[in-house]
Design a protein around this motif. Structure first.
Motif, PDB file in Angstrom:
ATOM      1  N   SER A  84      -5.314  60.849  23.711  1.00  0.00           N
ATOM      2  CA  SER A  84      -5.442  60.785  25.215  1.00  0.00           C
ATOM      3  C   SER A  84      -4.467  59.588  25.566  1.00  0.00           C
ATOM      4  N   PRO A  85      -4.079  59.631  26.930  1.00  0.00           N
ATOM      5  CA  PRO A  85      -3.687  58.563  27.625  1.00  0.00           C
ATOM      6  C   PRO A  85      -4.624  57.267  27.712  1.00  0.00           C
ATOM      7  N   SER A  86      -4.075  56.314  27.977  1.00  0.00           N
ATOM      8  CA  SER A  86      -5.086  55.067  27.910  1.00  0.00           C
ATOM      9  C   SER A  86      -4.251  54.137  28.831  1.00  0.00           C
ATOM     10  N   ALA A  87      -5.268  53.507  29.857  1.00  0.00           N
ATOM     11  CA  ALA A  87      -4.717  52.375  30.570  1.00  0.00           C
ATOM     12  C   ALA A  87      -4.515  51.101  29.577  1.00  0.00           C
ATOM     13  N   GLU A  88      -5.227  51.129  28.531  1.00  0.00           N
ATOM     14  CA  GLU A  88      -5.209  49.917  27.766  1.00  0.00           C
ATOM     15  C   GLU A  88      -4.143  49.461  26.839  1.00  0.00           C
ATOM     16  N   ALA A  89      -3.512  50.730  26.222  1.00  0.00           N
ATOM     17  CA  ALA A  89      -2.999  50.939  25.218  1.00  0.00           C
ATOM     18  C   ALA A  89      -1.850  52.110  25.327  1.00  0.00           C
ATOM     19  N   ASN A  90      -1.045  52.289  24.231  1.00  0.00           N
ATOM     20  CA  ASN A  90      -0.171  53.746  24.254  1.00  0.00           C
ATOM     21  C   ASN A  90      -0.917  54.850  24.346  1.00  0.00           C
ATOM     22  N   GLY A  91      -2.011  54.940  23.739  1.00  0.00           N
ATOM     23  CA  GLY A  91      -2.886  55.856  23.605  1.00  0.00           C
ATOM     24  C   GLY A  91      -4.040  55.670  22.929  1.00  0.00           C
ATOM     25  N   ALA A  92      -5.157  56.698  23.172  1.00  0.00           N
ATOM     26  CA  ALA A  92      -6.554  56.413  22.626  1.00  0.00           C
ATOM     27  C   ALA A  92      -7.039  57.531  21.879  1.00  0.00           C
ATOM     28  N   ILE A  93      -7.474  57.485  20.743  1.00  0.00           N
ATOM     29  CA  ILE A  93      -7.822  58.399  19.851  1.00  0.00           C
ATOM     30  C   ILE A  93      -9.394  58.496  19.667  1.00  0.00           C
ATOM     31  N   ILE A 102      -2.911  51.239  19.927  1.00  0.00           N
ATOM     32  CA  ILE A 102      -4.020  52.373  19.869  1.00  0.00           C
ATOM     33  C   ILE A 102      -5.536  52.003  20.335  1.00  0.00           C
ATOM     34  N   LEU A 103      -6.183  52.632  21.488  1.00  0.00           N
ATOM     35  CA  LEU A 103      -7.400  52.206  21.536  1.00  0.00           C
ATOM     36  C   LEU A 103      -8.279  53.302  20.783  1.00  0.00           C
ATOM     37  N   THR A 104      -9.223  52.517  19.797  1.00  0.00           N
ATOM     38  CA  THR A 104      -9.957  53.420  18.743  1.00  0.00           C
ATOM     39  C   THR A 104     -11.453  52.985  19.078  1.00  0.00           C
ATOM     40  N   VAL A 123      -8.985  48.173  20.384  1.00  0.00           N
ATOM     41  CA  VAL A 123      -7.619  48.478  20.557  1.00  0.00           C
ATOM     42  C   VAL A 123      -6.809  47.833  19.179  1.00  0.00           C
ATOM     43  N   LYS A 124      -6.286  48.498  18.528  1.00  0.00           N
ATOM     44  CA  LYS A 124      -5.481  48.296  16.970  1.00  0.00           C
ATOM     45  C   LYS A 124      -4.070  48.099  17.504  1.00  0.00           C
ATOM     46  N   GLU A 165       2.436  48.391   9.451  1.00  0.00           N
ATOM     47  CA  GLU A 165       1.671  47.542   9.248  1.00  0.00           C
ATOM     48  C   GLU A 165       0.555  47.355  10.658  1.00  0.00           C
ATOM     49  N   MET A 166      -0.421  47.410  10.246  1.00  0.00           N
ATOM     50  CA  MET A 166      -1.389  47.582  11.159  1.00  0.00           C
ATOM     51  C   MET A 166      -2.578  46.403  11.108  1.00  0.00           C
ATOM     52  N   ASN A 167      -2.863  45.736  12.221  1.00  0.00           N
ATOM     53  CA  ASN A 167      -3.923  44.551  12.081  1.00  0.00           C
ATOM     54  C   ASN A 167      -5.319  45.350  12.159  1.00  0.00           C
ATOM     55  N   MET A 168      -5.994  45.267  11.061  1.00  0.00           N
ATOM     56  CA  MET A 168      -7.248  45.861  10.787  1.00  0.00           C
ATOM     57  C   MET A 168      -8.324  44.984  11.516  1.00  0.00           C
ATOM     58  N   GLY A 169      -8.079  43.707  11.771  1.00  0.00           N
ATOM     59  CA  GLY A 169      -8.966  42.802  12.464  1.00  0.00           C
ATOM     60  C   GLY A 169      -9.756  42.060  11.431  1.00  0.00           C
ATOM     61  N   ARG A 170     -10.908  41.641  11.647  1.00  0.00           N
ATOM     62  CA  ARG A 170     -11.794  40.745  10.723  1.00  0.00           C
ATOM     63  C   ARG A 170     -12.872  41.560  10.127  1.00  0.00           C
ATOM     64  N   ALA A 171     -13.051  41.394   8.885  1.00  0.00           N
ATOM     65  CA  ALA A 171     -14.244  41.981   8.077  1.00  0.00           C
ATOM     66  C   ALA A 171     -15.517  41.126   8.424  1.00  0.00           C
TER      67      ALA A 171
END
Length: 266
Positions: A54-63, A99-101, A105-106, A121-127
């Motif tokens: 979907s479109p997203s105001a926060e990102a290029n897209g939302a899934i 991408i908003l997940t 946002v990733k 390459e994707m920033n997966m964040g912190r575990a």
């Protein structure tokens, strides 16, 4: 009959069907049942999951990610790369993709493109480690953690046992009220892991982005590896590196087909 258009893509053979939100027919009001039908490998288009983009105001897209058993998932590393590939291919994003997940946002960076094959390459964040020395599996070291979705990493010396059955049992263990993803992790050396995956809502998969991230984070937390780490999967390697506490995952995504799923709803 309902006709649902899709694009099929895979990230290291972890495959997904992607449908733009505006192309989902109005008659589709039961998304769990639809995901179950479209992902069926005998009577549907066949995939590990169905992604609504979907479109997203926060990102290029939302899934929005639906597993092949009709359940929801917060995020898939491989699936998010597939969505990034489609956003770039359709002109909705450039080399840097947001991408908003369900896990926030990733940020995904395009490393290379060859037609419809992409490397990201994707920033997966912190575990977030929940139990470093879990005793959920007797006589095996295990780590319970979260990398945007729940993970249980079980350390093994080999795969010569019924790990699929163990994965199915752990997925639905009472310790996990929302079920969990399970990875079986063999430490090869300080920079290499060999991993098998049993994913929540999909069962055995050839690879897993979040599963690889969880396996690497669990091994790092136990002091068994150091950055960078290569994760060997049945579908080929994925690469992990750490910047402070953030984990970056590198891997492929490829668009392989377009089509329509014809669903005779009973």
């Amino acid at each position: 009959m309902i006709s649902i258009p899709f694009v099929k893509a895979h990230g290291a053979r972890n495959d997904f069907l992607l449908t733009w939100r505006e192309q989902v027919p109005a008659q589709v009001d039961d998304f769990p049942a639809t995901a179950l039908a479209i992902c069926d490998r005998n009577t549907g288009a066949g995939a590990d999951g169905w992604i609504i983009l979907s479109p997203s105001a926060e990102a290029n897209g939302a899934i929005e990610l639906w597993n092949s058993d009709g359940s929801r998932s917060e995020i898939s590393g491989n699936g998010t790369r597939c969505a990034a590939a489609l956003l770039i291919e359709s002109g909705h994003a450039g080399a840097d993709v947001r991408i908003l997940t369900g896990a926030g946002v990733k940020f995904i960076r395009l490393l290379q493109r060859r037609g419809l094959a992409f490397d990201f390459e994707m920033n997966m964040g912190r575990a977030r480690i929940e139990e470093l020395g879990s005793e959920i599996v007797p006589e095996r070291e295990s780590v319970i953690l979260n990398v945007g979705n729940p993970q249980c990493a079980v350390f093994v010396s080999d795969f010569d046992f019924d790990w699929r059955r163990m994965g199915a049992e752990l997925e639905r263990h009472s310790r996990f009220p929302n079920r969990t993803n399970v990875s079986f992790v063999k430490v090869v050396d300080r920079h290499t892991l060999d991993v098998r995956f049993f994913e929540r809502g999909a069962g055995e998969t050839m690879s897993s982005g979040t599963g690889s991230t969880g396996a690497g984070a669990a091994a790092m937390a136990r002091g068994l590896v150091e950055s960078p780490v290569r994760v060997e999967t049945p579908a080929g390697p994925l690469e992990l590196r750490w910047e402070a506490d953030d984990i970056f995952l590198s891997g492929p995504a490829e668009i392989v087909a377009r089509g329509e799923f014809y669903w005779n709803v009973s």
